[in-house]
Structures are given as structure tokens and as C-alpha cells.
Design a protein around this motif. Structure first.
Motif, PDB file in Angstrom:
ATOM      1  N   THR A 155       0.851  -1.190   0.000  1.00  0.00           N
ATOM      2  CA  THR A 155       0.000   0.000   0.000  1.00  0.00           C
ATOM      3  C   THR A 155       0.882   1.235   0.000  1.00  0.00           C
ATOM      4  O   THR A 155       2.004   1.207   0.537  1.00  0.00           O
ATOM      5  CB  THR A 155      -0.937   0.027   1.224  1.00  0.00           C
ATOM      6  OG1 THR A 155      -1.758   1.214   1.159  1.00  0.00           O
ATOM      7  CG2 THR A 155      -0.163   0.056   2.532  1.00  0.00           C
ATOM      8  N   ASP A 156       0.390   2.306  -0.590  1.00  0.00           N
ATOM      9  CA  ASP A 156       1.109   3.581  -0.546  1.00  0.00           C
ATOM     10  C   ASP A 156       0.423   4.546   0.416  1.00  0.00           C
ATOM     11  O   ASP A 156       0.756   5.725   0.469  1.00  0.00           O
ATOM     12  CB  ASP A 156       1.225   4.196  -1.942  1.00  0.00           C
ATOM     13  CG  ASP A 156      -0.132   4.440  -2.598  1.00  0.00           C
ATOM     14  OD1 ASP A 156      -1.159   4.170  -1.952  1.00  0.00           O
ATOM     15  OD2 ASP A 156      -0.164   4.893  -3.757  1.00  0.00           O
ATOM     16  N   ASP A 157      -0.516   4.028   1.193  1.00  0.00           N
ATOM     17  CA  ASP A 157      -1.279   4.839   2.145  1.00  0.00           C
ATOM     18  C   ASP A 157      -0.779   4.565   3.565  1.00  0.00           C
ATOM     19  O   ASP A 157       0.160   3.815   3.789  1.00  0.00           O
ATOM     20  CB  ASP A 157      -2.762   4.512   2.009  1.00  0.00           C
ATOM     21  CG  ASP A 157      -3.651   5.706   2.316  1.00  0.00           C
ATOM     22  OD1 ASP A 157      -3.252   6.532   3.163  1.00  0.00           O
ATOM     23  OD2 ASP A 157      -4.735   5.807   1.717  1.00  0.00           O
ATOM     24  N   TRP A 158      -1.451   5.156   4.543  1.00  0.00           N
ATOM     25  CA  TRP A 158      -1.118   4.909   5.938  1.00  0.00           C
ATOM     26  C   TRP A 158      -1.320   3.431   6.254  1.00  0.00           C
ATOM     27  O   TRP A 158      -2.308   2.820   5.833  1.00  0.00           O
ATOM     28  CB  TRP A 158      -1.986   5.754   6.856  1.00  0.00           C
ATOM     29  CG  TRP A 158      -1.588   7.199   6.914  1.00  0.00           C
ATOM     30  CD1 TRP A 158      -2.089   8.216   6.164  1.00  0.00           C
ATOM     31  CD2 TRP A 158      -0.602   7.778   7.775  1.00  0.00           C
ATOM     32  NE1 TRP A 158      -1.477   9.399   6.510  1.00  0.00           N
ATOM     33  CE2 TRP A 158      -0.560   9.169   7.487  1.00  0.00           C
ATOM     34  CE3 TRP A 158       0.244   7.279   8.752  1.00  0.00           C
ATOM     35  CZ2 TRP A 158       0.294  10.046   8.147  1.00  0.00           C
ATOM     36  CZ3 TRP A 158       1.101   8.152   9.419  1.00  0.00           C
ATOM     37  CH2 TRP A 158       1.125   9.507   9.118  1.00  0.00           C
ATOM     38  N   CYS A 159      -0.387   2.864   7.006  1.00  0.00           N
ATOM     39  CA  CYS A 159      -0.456   1.427   7.291  1.00  0.00           C
ATOM     40  C   CYS A 159       0.232   1.124   8.618  1.00  0.00           C
ATOM     41  O   CYS A 159       0.904   1.978   9.213  1.00  0.00           O
ATOM     42  CB  CYS A 159       0.175   0.620   6.160  1.00  0.00           C
ATOM     43  SG  CYS A 159       1.917   0.992   5.849  1.00  0.00           S
ATOM     44  N   ILE A 200       3.656   5.592   6.340  1.00  0.00           N
ATOM     45  CA  ILE A 200       3.004   5.793   5.046  1.00  0.00           C
ATOM     46  C   ILE A 200       3.685   4.899   4.031  1.00  0.00           C
ATOM     47  O   ILE A 200       4.880   5.049   3.752  1.00  0.00           O
ATOM     48  CB  ILE A 200       3.087   7.256   4.592  1.00  0.00           C
ATOM     49  CG1 ILE A 200       2.391   8.171   5.607  1.00  0.00           C
ATOM     50  CG2 ILE A 200       2.441   7.422   3.212  1.00  0.00           C
ATOM     51  CD1 ILE A 200       2.490   9.647   5.269  1.00  0.00           C
ATOM     52  N   GLY A 201       2.925   3.947   3.500  1.00  0.00           N
ATOM     53  CA  GLY A 201       3.449   3.031   2.499  1.00  0.00           C
ATOM     54  C   GLY A 201       4.232   1.887   3.091  1.00  0.00           C
ATOM     55  O   GLY A 201       5.002   2.064   4.036  1.00  0.00           O
ATOM     56  N   HIS A 229      -3.195  -2.160   5.872  1.00  0.00           N
ATOM     57  CA  HIS A 229      -3.704  -0.858   5.447  1.00  0.00           C
ATOM     58  C   HIS A 229      -4.581  -0.292   6.563  1.00  0.00           C
ATOM     59  O   HIS A 229      -5.499  -0.944   7.041  1.00  0.00           O
ATOM     60  CB  HIS A 229      -4.502  -1.030   4.159  1.00  0.00           C
ATOM     61  CG  HIS A 229      -5.058   0.241   3.596  1.00  0.00           C
ATOM     62  ND1 HIS A 229      -4.498   0.879   2.516  1.00  0.00           N
ATOM     63  CD2 HIS A 229      -6.121   0.987   3.967  1.00  0.00           C
ATOM     64  CE1 HIS A 229      -5.201   1.965   2.240  1.00  0.00           C
ATOM     65  NE2 HIS A 229      -6.186   2.047   3.109  1.00  0.00           N
ATOM     66  N   TYR A 250      -7.305   1.965   8.552  1.00  0.00           N
ATOM     67  CA  TYR A 250      -8.553   2.709   8.441  1.00  0.00           C
ATOM     68  C   TYR A 250      -8.812   3.439   9.759  1.00  0.00           C
ATOM     69  O   TYR A 250      -8.504   2.929  10.840  1.00  0.00           O
ATOM     70  CB  TYR A 250      -9.721   1.789   8.096  1.00  0.00           C
ATOM     71  CG  TYR A 250      -9.750   1.425   6.630  1.00  0.00           C
ATOM     72  CD1 TYR A 250     -10.107   2.374   5.673  1.00  0.00           C
ATOM     73  CD2 TYR A 250      -9.409   0.151   6.194  1.00  0.00           C
ATOM     74  CE1 TYR A 250     -10.120   2.058   4.321  1.00  0.00           C
ATOM     75  CE2 TYR A 250      -9.422  -0.171   4.842  1.00  0.00           C
ATOM     76  CZ  TYR A 250      -9.778   0.795   3.913  1.00  0.00           C
ATOM     77  OH  TYR A 250      -9.782   0.480   2.578  1.00  0.00           O
ATOM     78  N   GLU A 253     -12.278   4.475   2.155  1.00  0.00           N
ATOM     79  CA  GLU A 253     -11.979   5.875   2.445  1.00  0.00           C
ATOM     80  C   GLU A 253     -11.909   6.615   1.126  1.00  0.00           C
ATOM     81  O   GLU A 253     -11.170   6.227   0.218  1.00  0.00           O
ATOM     82  CB  GLU A 253     -10.648   6.004   3.187  1.00  0.00           C
ATOM     83  CG  GLU A 253     -10.302   7.443   3.538  1.00  0.00           C
ATOM     84  CD  GLU A 253      -9.031   7.558   4.360  1.00  0.00           C
ATOM     85  OE1 GLU A 253      -8.734   8.665   4.825  1.00  0.00           O
ATOM     86  OE2 GLU A 253      -8.339   6.529   4.535  1.00  0.00           O
ATOM     87  N   ASP A 313     -10.625   9.584  -0.567  1.00  0.00           N
ATOM     88  CA  ASP A 313      -9.630  10.628  -0.354  1.00  0.00           C
ATOM     89  C   ASP A 313      -9.777  11.790  -1.315  1.00  0.00           C
ATOM     90  O   ASP A 313      -9.558  12.945  -0.942  1.00  0.00           O
ATOM     91  CB  ASP A 313      -8.215  10.046  -0.495  1.00  0.00           C
ATOM     92  CG  ASP A 313      -7.811   9.202   0.702  1.00  0.00           C
ATOM     93  OD1 ASP A 313      -8.212   9.553   1.826  1.00  0.00           O
ATOM     94  OD2 ASP A 313      -7.101   8.201   0.519  1.00  0.00           O
ATOM     95  N   ASP A 365     -11.577   9.591  -6.585  1.00  0.00           N
ATOM     96  CA  ASP A 365     -12.088   8.398  -5.892  1.00  0.00           C
ATOM     97  C   ASP A 365     -13.613   8.410  -5.838  1.00  0.00           C
ATOM     98  O   ASP A 365     -14.273   7.388  -6.053  1.00  0.00           O
ATOM     99  CB  ASP A 365     -11.546   8.343  -4.457  1.00  0.00           C
ATOM    100  CG  ASP A 365     -10.057   8.103  -4.380  1.00  0.00           C
ATOM    101  OD1 ASP A 365      -9.496   7.565  -5.355  1.00  0.00           O
ATOM    102  OD2 ASP A 365      -9.457   8.447  -3.349  1.00  0.00           O
TER     103      ASP A 365
END
Length: 297
Positions: A198-202, A215-216, A222, A224, A281, A283, A287
Motif C-alpha cells: 500500500t502507498d497509504d497509511w499502514c 506511510i506506504g 492498510h 482505516y 476511504e 480521499d 475516488d
């Protein structure tokens, strides 16, 4: 009585199931727990009066009471700049996705779980949240005048006294699986989806314990923005949020960093696993257009 995790899972199962006297095998499948772990605990709980004839007793309900979720806190003050143009006139949580306001998918689940104390921290176009009162009762609003000059830690700081025994929601999520919101929770946790990349918050995790937020990443969960905080952790977290907010550069922090990074040695926070089909989500406006074709006009 301090319940073990398996005892807690069994009692919450009996509290919520419509089945009469379910077998250990049925419970094992429904709960995704080894039947060998269930059988001795069911026997013990029955012998001690927490279960009787396949039903939870008053004593069992009393044992669950310390784990009851007391309230839900919504962080809903931000502008939602990446969702422009729809947020020019509407706060992001009130944007409709397929005809339903995003925050409604969360509130419906909260009220269905019997959680009646609801707190919404609002800021940008805050008066528009009053429309929620036509559908939902007992909402308490907290005004955040700092929403445009600080990150979401400012909202958490204003709600610091309400974090104990509480779900905390980022209010810009669309919840597809309301069963994720339950009336009892065993420990402090965040929702997360196991993923290869993932390239999102994790989260990085060790077993169920969250060890790092970033992040990533690869082979991580991942993140939420739905978390739960026990009474003890929530009181501690409220104090720590205030401390971080008042540190140099503290206003630029995200509230999740307080427990999962800055003070992480003082918390044992677990990941509560779900799937990408359970929640989304939104963003960006791109999306939103992918999910709801009405915005493609």
C-alpha cells in the motif's frame, strides 16, 4: 471477573447470536476459533453460571459490562481539500455517496450497536451538521475553531476527555459492513486490512500488536480511521494528546501518531482485521467519481 480473550469472544457470541444452544463446531466456524479452544471455556462458563442452556445469563452480561463501548467520537472538522469541488459548499462527512451521507453509514452502525452517546467534533461549515439531529438523537457537538490551522490532533485534543471506552471515527469513511461496530470491545485497537503493498497509511504488526505506523509499506495492514480505546487507555491518551498538541510542531501531528509513534511504548494496541469490501476511504474527487457515477456529469 477479568475475562480471557476466548471467554470474551464466547460470551459476546452468545449475547448476539440468534441460534439456540449452538454447537461448539458451529461456534468455531462462526468465530474463526479452533474448536479445541472453545469447548473447555464453554464448559467452564456454563459451570460458573455465565451460560445456561445455550444462552448467556444475567451473570454473563454483567461480566461483559466492563467491555461495553460507552460512546462514539467523530473527528469531522476538516475542509476536505482533495474533494473539491463538492466540499466547497458541503463538509466532507456530509457528502453523499450513492445518495447516503458518508457519516450516516457510520452513525447507523453506532446506533444499531446500542451506543447512544455520540460526540462530533466539527469545524468547517459546522452548522451544516445540525441536519443530523433530524435523524439521530443525543448528538453532542464540539466546535473546533482551529480546523484550518492544525491537523486532526486539534479535534482529538478538544475531545480528549471523551476517549475512554470510546470508538473514534474519522468521519469521511463509507462503512459497508456495519457489523464491524459492536457494543463490546476487548482491548484498544484499530481497523486494518492485511495487504501485500500500500502507498497509504499502514501498520507494521507483530501477531496482532501494532508495532509501527507509517506511510506506504509491504506485507502490512492498510490503516482505516476507526479505533477503539479502553477506559484506561483512553484516559491516558487524552492526556498525551494534549501534551503533544502543546509541543513545538505538535499542531502538525496527526492524532494517531500520539499512541502509535510518540508514546507507543505506553500502549498495546492491536489491529482488528477486516477486508477492503468492508469499508472505503474516499480521499479525492477522483475516488468519489469512481464509486458514484453521479459525480461524473
Amino acid at each position: 471477573m477479568k475475562l480471557t480473550r476466548t471467554e470474551f469472544d464466547i460470551l459476546t457470541y452468545f449475547e448476539s447470536t440468534h441460534l439456540k444452544n449452538p454447537s461448539a463446531q458451529t461456534m468455531a466456524v462462526d468465530m474463526d476459533i479452533d474448536v479445541k479452544l472453545i469447548e473447555p471455556d464453554v464448559k467452564n462458563l456454563t459451570q460458573n453460571g455465565y451460560i445456561d442452556n445455550g444462552r448467556i445469563t444475567e451473570k454473563g452480561l454483567e461480566a461483559l459490562e466492563p467491555y461495553r463501548v460507552k460512546r462514539a467520537v467523530f473527528i469531522a472538522a476538516g475542509f476536505g481539500s482533495r474533494l473539491v469541488p463538492v466540499t466547497l459548499n458541503t463538509p466532507k462527512p456530509l457528502v453523499r455517496v450513492k445518495g447516503v451521507r458518508m457519516i450516516d453509514t457510520l452513525l447507523d452502525a453506532v446506533y444499531a450497536a446500542g451506543i447512544e452517546e455520540v460526540i462530533i467534533v466539527r469545524g468547517y461549515l459546522g452548522e451544516q451538521f445540525d441536519q443530523l439531529l433530524y435523524k439521530y438523537k443525543n448528538i453532542k457537538f464540539i466546535e473546533n475553531p482551529m480546523y484550518n490551522e492544525a491537523n486532526n490532533i486539534s479535534s482529538a485534543m478538544l475531545a480528549a476527555d471523551y476517549l475512554g471506552g470510546a470508538y473514534v471515527f474519522e468521519a469521511d469513511l463509507v462503512l459497508y459492513n456495519p457489523k464491524l461496530i459492536t457494543k463490546y470491545q476487548y482491548c484498544s485497537n484499530y481497523l486494518g486490512v492485511p495487504t501485500d503493498v500500500t502507498d497509504d497509511w499502514c501498520f507494521e504488526v507483530d501477531g496482532d500488536k501494532i508495532t509501527k505506523i507509517k506511510i506506504g509499506g509491504e506485507n502490512c495492514c492498510h490503516m482505516y480511521g476507526i479505533s477503539y480505546w479502553t477506559e484506561e487507555d483512553g484516559k491516558k491518551l487524552g492526556k498525551h494528546v494534549k501534551e503533544v498538541f502543546n509541543m513545538p510542531g505538535g499542531k502538525e501531528k496527526y492524532w494517531d501518531e500520539v499512541s502509535l509513534d510518540i508514546y507507543k511504548s505506553e500502549y498495546d494496541v492491536e489491529v482488528r482485521r477486516c477486508t477492503f469490501n468492508d469499508i472505503v476511504e474516499i480521499d479525492t474527487f477522483a475516488d468519489l467519481k469512481k464509486i458514484d457515477s453521479i459525480y461524473n456529469v
